[in-house]
Design an enzyme around this catalytic site. Sequence first.
Site, PDB file in Angstrom:
ATOM      1  CE  LYS A   1      -0.438  -0.526   4.975  1.00 14.77           C
ATOM      2  NZ  LYS A   1      -1.172  -1.279   6.002  1.00 14.77           N
TER       3      LYS A   1
ATOM      4  NE  ARG B   1      -6.752   0.121  11.875  1.00 14.42           N
ATOM      5  CZ  ARG B   1      -5.550   0.002  11.350  1.00 14.42           C
ATOM      6  NH1 ARG B   1      -4.722   1.036  11.346  1.00 14.42           N
ATOM      7  NH2 ARG B   1      -5.146  -1.143  10.843  1.00 14.42           N
TER       8      ARG B   1
ATOM      9  CE1 TYR C   1      12.222  31.493   5.000  1.00 15.61           C
ATOM     10  CE2 TYR C   1      12.522  29.135   4.662  1.00 15.61           C
ATOM     11  CZ  TYR C   1      12.264  30.401   4.161  1.00 15.61           C
ATOM     12  OH  TYR C   1      12.054  30.564   2.821  1.00 15.61           O
TER      13      TYR C   1
ATOM     14  CG  MET D   1       9.359  23.542  -0.431  1.00 16.70           C
ATOM     15  SD  MET D   1       8.391  24.611  -1.502  1.00 16.70           S
ATOM     16  CE  MET D   1       7.170  25.230  -0.367  1.00 16.70           C
TER      17      MET D   1
HETATM   18  C1  LIG Z   1      -0.328  -2.199   6.615  1.00 16.47           C
HETATM   19  C2  LIG Z   1      -0.809  -3.525   7.082  1.00 16.47           C
HETATM   20  C3  LIG Z   1       0.100  -4.559   7.357  1.00 16.47           C
HETATM   21  C4  LIG Z   1       1.607  -4.385   7.286  1.00 16.47           C
HETATM   22  O1  LIG Z   1       2.054  -3.755   8.464  1.00 16.47           O
HETATM   23  P1  LIG Z   1       3.623  -3.576   8.758  1.00 16.47           P
HETATM   24  O2  LIG Z   1       3.650  -3.076  10.146  1.00 16.47           O
HETATM   25  O3  LIG Z   1       4.123  -2.584   7.772  1.00 16.47           O
HETATM   26  O4  LIG Z   1       4.224  -4.916   8.587  1.00 16.47           O
HETATM   27  C5  LIG Z   1      -0.408  -5.798   7.712  1.00 16.47           C
HETATM   28  N1  LIG Z   1      -1.743  -5.991   7.815  1.00 16.47           N
HETATM   29  C6  LIG Z   1      -2.642  -5.009   7.578  1.00 16.47           C
HETATM   30  C7  LIG Z   1      -4.091  -5.294   7.697  1.00 16.47           C
HETATM   31  C8  LIG Z   1      -2.200  -3.754   7.213  1.00 16.47           C
HETATM   32  O5  LIG Z   1      -3.097  -2.777   6.986  1.00 16.47           O
END
Ligand SMILES: *Cc1c(COP(=O)(O)O)cnc(C)c1O
Length: 371
Positions: free
Chosen positions: A38, A137, A267, A315
């Site tokens: 992702k 969640r 800055y 930046m």
């Molecule tokens: C993002 C995600 C993972 C991977 O998590 P890491 O901590 O990067 O290994 C595994 N399972 C789900 C459901 C996730 O959303």
Amino acid sequence: MLTPYKTATAVIDLKALVYNYRTIKSLAPQSQILAVLKANAYGHGLELIAQALVSEEAKADAFGVARIEEALALRAAGIVAPIVLLEGFFSPEDLPILAVNNLHTVVHNQTQLNAINDAELDEPLTVWLKVDTGMHRLGVEPKLFNDFYQNLQLSNNVKNDIVIMSHLGCADDVSNNRTQVQYELFEQLISSLTPNEPVKRSLANSAAICAFANTHYDWVRPGLMLYGVNPLLPKSSTQPLDLKSVMTLYSSLIEIRNIKAGESVGYGASWVSEKDTTIGVVAIGYGDGYPRHASNGTPVLINNRKVPLVGRVSMDMITVDLGLDSKESIGDLVTLWGKGLPVSEIAEYSTTISYELLCNITRRVRIELTE
Ligand SMILES: *Cc1c(COP(=O)(O)O)cnc(C)c1O
């Protein structure tokens, strides 16, 4: 010798990626691996990373993404391995797209279940049923879990190989007993399934792969550790892990100047030098994804030595204290994180986590492969 990069460049080491994949395989030899890609493969480049993971050397069993667009981009790139939408689908209109493209979906609530039952599909879907074991969640409530499972099993729109999954909230902290509590509830729920048949199970993210072997089950779901980053909290990292950085972020020195004790840099004039020194200006900033909140003292690697960031991150630039007797020249290569400088170290100095730094790399950063 490394070429001096004039501007921010993320060099991606695909051999390191495959190496990390093998490390995961050796930690969880009985499990299949769902490689999590992702957010543009945690900033590393979605298609690039997927293609390396389907090569002969790795052969990932499946991929995980968060959005249907990410899954379709993988299909467009020729990836045929199963892809799981880790949060499921967000609209009933997605369902025919999932069926046609062989995208597997998580189901975690009643809305999704209804949509599946109401859909008219040419092909049944592969479903990962997510149960909430305590992170609160996503996931169906434990008391509804059995009903969901049976309902999915009876649906003509669902294939008969439902995977049961849950997600751990605290696996990066080995001293936190919530992982054990979540694990026990997961076990209890699986064993309560009627009819009592062997289902495939999945619980472990990267941290759990490293620290909780009892959570490996049939499918492990590594994200961060694939990219060579230690997923455990520093206090939990008692043993070194056999991982290699996949991304190294480079830029170069574009200016070197002397300042006197009492003079400020950057800055807000927020940093004032206590001594006469030499300041180096590096061509990278928050416009490239370098964290603006990196504090004074954040290490930067130049010519094999660590020098401290001083003054505010701009930046397009940062400033570092090279010291009075520095030998640097304009054009010298600078490492911001990666080989020789773990991104987790930068994350600590910026009060964030490695995940955020990696996926915040912006479009301005060139992505290159190691030779
Ligand atoms: C993002 C995600 C993972 C991977 O998590 P890491 O901590 O990067 O290994 C595994 N399972 C789900 C459901 C996730 O959303």
